[in-house]
Design a protein around this motif. Structure first.
Motif, PDB file in Angstrom:
ATOM      1  N   GLU A   2       1.130  -1.183   0.277  1.00  0.00           N
ATOM      2  CA  GLU A   2      -0.079  -0.196  -0.275  1.00  0.00           C
ATOM      3  C   GLU A   2       1.283   1.410   0.066  1.00  0.00           C
ATOM      4  N   ILE A   3       2.118   1.464   0.592  1.00  0.00           N
ATOM      5  CA  ILE A   3       2.735   2.540   0.838  1.00  0.00           C
ATOM      6  C   ILE A   3       3.388   2.413  -0.522  1.00  0.00           C
ATOM      7  N   VAL A   4       4.337   1.488  -1.591  1.00  0.00           N
ATOM      8  CA  VAL A   4       4.640   1.251  -2.636  1.00  0.00           C
ATOM      9  C   VAL A   4       3.363   2.034  -3.400  1.00  0.00           C
ATOM     10  N   SER A   5       2.364   1.616  -3.134  1.00  0.00           N
ATOM     11  CA  SER A   5       1.500   2.522  -4.284  1.00  0.00           C
ATOM     12  C   SER A   5       1.536   3.906  -4.115  1.00  0.00           C
ATOM     13  N   LYS A   6       0.987   3.991  -3.027  1.00  0.00           N
ATOM     14  CA  LYS A   6       0.887   5.920  -3.276  1.00  0.00           C
ATOM     15  C   LYS A   6       2.157   6.228  -2.739  1.00  0.00           C
ATOM     16  N   ILE A   7       3.163   5.914  -2.576  1.00  0.00           N
ATOM     17  CA  ILE A   7       5.130   6.636  -2.752  1.00  0.00           C
ATOM     18  C   ILE A   7       4.793   6.637  -4.733  1.00  0.00           C
ATOM     19  N   LEU A   8       4.507   5.979  -5.953  1.00  0.00           N
ATOM     20  CA  LEU A   8       4.073   5.547  -7.135  1.00  0.00           C
ATOM     21  C   LEU A   8       3.282   6.990  -7.537  1.00  0.00           C
ATOM     22  N   ILE A   9       2.037   6.486  -6.474  1.00  0.00           N
ATOM     23  CA  ILE A   9       1.569   8.133  -6.989  1.00  0.00           C
ATOM     24  C   ILE A   9       1.828   9.790  -7.368  1.00  0.00           C
ATOM     25  N   GLY A  10       2.025   9.828  -5.959  1.00  0.00           N
ATOM     26  CA  GLY A  10       3.459  10.850  -4.875  1.00  0.00           C
ATOM     27  C   GLY A  10       4.048  11.091  -5.801  1.00  0.00           C
ATOM     28  N   LEU A  11       4.993   9.729  -6.576  1.00  0.00           N
ATOM     29  CA  LEU A  11       5.868  10.388  -7.999  1.00  0.00           C
ATOM     30  C   LEU A  11       5.132  10.761  -9.233  1.00  0.00           C
ATOM     31  N   VAL A  12       4.324  10.132 -10.025  1.00  0.00           N
ATOM     32  CA  VAL A  12       3.858  10.676 -10.952  1.00  0.00           C
ATOM     33  C   VAL A  12       3.175  12.145 -10.742  1.00  0.00           C
ATOM     34  N   ALA A  13       2.544  12.288  -9.320  1.00  0.00           N
ATOM     35  CA  ALA A  13       2.037  13.381  -8.821  1.00  0.00           C
ATOM     36  C   ALA A  13       2.959  14.808  -9.135  1.00  0.00           C
ATOM     37  N   LEU A  14       4.115  14.481  -8.696  1.00  0.00           N
ATOM     38  CA  LEU A  14       5.287  15.336  -8.686  1.00  0.00           C
ATOM     39  C   LEU A  14       5.835  15.368 -10.013  1.00  0.00           C
ATOM     40  N   GLU A  15       5.512  14.264 -10.910  1.00  0.00           N
ATOM     41  CA  GLU A  15       6.473  14.378 -12.363  1.00  0.00           C
ATOM     42  C   GLU A  15       5.527  15.676 -13.097  1.00  0.00           C
ATOM     43  N   HIS A  16       4.373  15.176 -13.096  1.00  0.00           N
ATOM     44  CA  HIS A  16       3.245  16.403 -13.491  1.00  0.00           C
ATOM     45  C   HIS A  16       2.877  17.938 -13.026  1.00  0.00           C
ATOM     46  N   LEU A  17       3.370  17.697 -11.984  1.00  0.00           N
ATOM     47  CA  LEU A  17       4.177  19.079 -11.517  1.00  0.00           C
ATOM     48  C   LEU A  17       4.910  19.595 -12.175  1.00  0.00           C
ATOM     49  N   TYR A  18       5.876  19.453 -11.706  1.00  0.00           N
ATOM     50  CA  TYR A  18       7.546  19.385 -12.829  1.00  0.00           C
ATOM     51  C   TYR A  18       6.985  20.009 -14.501  1.00  0.00           C
ATOM     52  N   ILE A  19       6.442  19.350 -14.927  1.00  0.00           N
ATOM     53  CA  ILE A  19       5.502  18.900 -16.509  1.00  0.00           C
ATOM     54  C   ILE A  19       4.793  20.559 -16.852  1.00  0.00           C
ATOM     55  N   LEU A  20       3.436  20.470 -15.729  1.00  0.00           N
ATOM     56  CA  LEU A  20       3.689  22.328 -15.345  1.00  0.00           C
ATOM     57  C   LEU A  20       4.507  23.399 -15.532  1.00  0.00           C
ATOM     58  N   TYR A  21       5.116  23.039 -14.195  1.00  0.00           N
ATOM     59  CA  TYR A  21       6.445  23.487 -14.259  1.00  0.00           C
ATOM     60  C   TYR A  21       6.870  24.263 -15.446  1.00  0.00           C
ATOM     61  N   LEU A  22       7.689  23.962 -16.318  1.00  0.00           N
ATOM     62  CA  LEU A  22       8.337  22.970 -17.832  1.00  0.00           C
ATOM     63  C   LEU A  22       7.965  23.839 -18.690  1.00  0.00           C
ATOM     64  N   GLU A  23       6.302  23.781 -19.180  1.00  0.00           N
ATOM     65  CA  GLU A  23       5.599  23.915 -19.606  1.00  0.00           C
ATOM     66  C   GLU A  23       4.547  25.852 -19.999  1.00  0.00           C
ATOM     67  N   MET A  24       4.463  25.615 -17.752  1.00  0.00           N
ATOM     68  CA  MET A  24       4.208  26.917 -17.910  1.00  0.00           C
ATOM     69  C   MET A  24       5.125  28.295 -18.259  1.00  0.00           C
ATOM     70  N   PHE A  25       6.087  28.463 -17.387  1.00  0.00           N
ATOM     71  CA  PHE A  25       7.059  29.074 -16.104  1.00  0.00           C
ATOM     72  C   PHE A  25       8.476  29.137 -17.210  1.00  0.00           C
ATOM     73  N   ALA A  26       8.679  27.850 -17.799  1.00  0.00           N
ATOM     74  CA  ALA A  26      10.025  28.230 -17.770  1.00  0.00           C
ATOM     75  C   ALA A  26      10.104  27.517 -19.518  1.00  0.00           C
ATOM     76  N   TRP A  27       9.392  28.092 -20.283  1.00  0.00           N
ATOM     77  CA  TRP A  27       9.326  27.102 -21.835  1.00  0.00           C
ATOM     78  C   TRP A  27      10.459  27.295 -22.892  1.00  0.00           C
TER      79      TRP A  27
END
Length: 121
Positions: A2-27
């Motif tokens: 269960e912990i691994v599943s939640k960590i993986l969800i968190g990592l995917v969320a962090l990846e998409h926050l990074y993509i948000l930053y990259l595409e919205m503010f650092a394009w």
């Protein structure tokens, strides 16, 4: 698991926050380095608005995954996580039609997370 599943969800969320930053503010800076060769350098400025819009959508995906952590009902939380991981997976698989790297960077982590959440959460 269960912990691994939640960590993986968190990592995917962090990846998409990074993509948000990259595409919205650092394009025009980091985006230009990241997508070197995929887009002519002179096209980054005129496509800034398009990239920002894409970044916003990635932010919505991250928000949905983060939202799944805030839901107290375990079944509802799992369903929300499965929905948003499915969205990320489909987006990654579509992107993989144009770039093999997108499969490994976006689709594969989401698919692994999706399987773990489905089986263990």
């Amino acid at each position: 698991m269960e912990i691994v599943s939640k960590i993986l969800i968190g990592l995917v969320a962090l990846e998409h926050l990074y993509i948000l930053y990259l595409e919205m503010f650092a394009w025009e800076t980091l985006g230009k380095k990241t997508f070197k060769g995929a887009l002519a350098p002179e096209l980054f400025k005129p496509t800034k608005g398009l990239a920002a819009n894409q970044g916003l959508y990635n932010g919505f995906l991250a928000a949905g995954l983060i939202w799944s952590f805030c839901i107290s009902d375990p079944i509802w939380s799992k369903n929300v996580a499965l929905f948003f991981l499915s969205c990320v997976s489909v987006a990654g698989l579509f992107g993989a039609l144009y770039s093999r790297a997108i499969f490994f960077k976006q689709a594969l982590p989401a698919l692994i997370s999706l399987i773990c959440v489905y089986l263990f959460l």
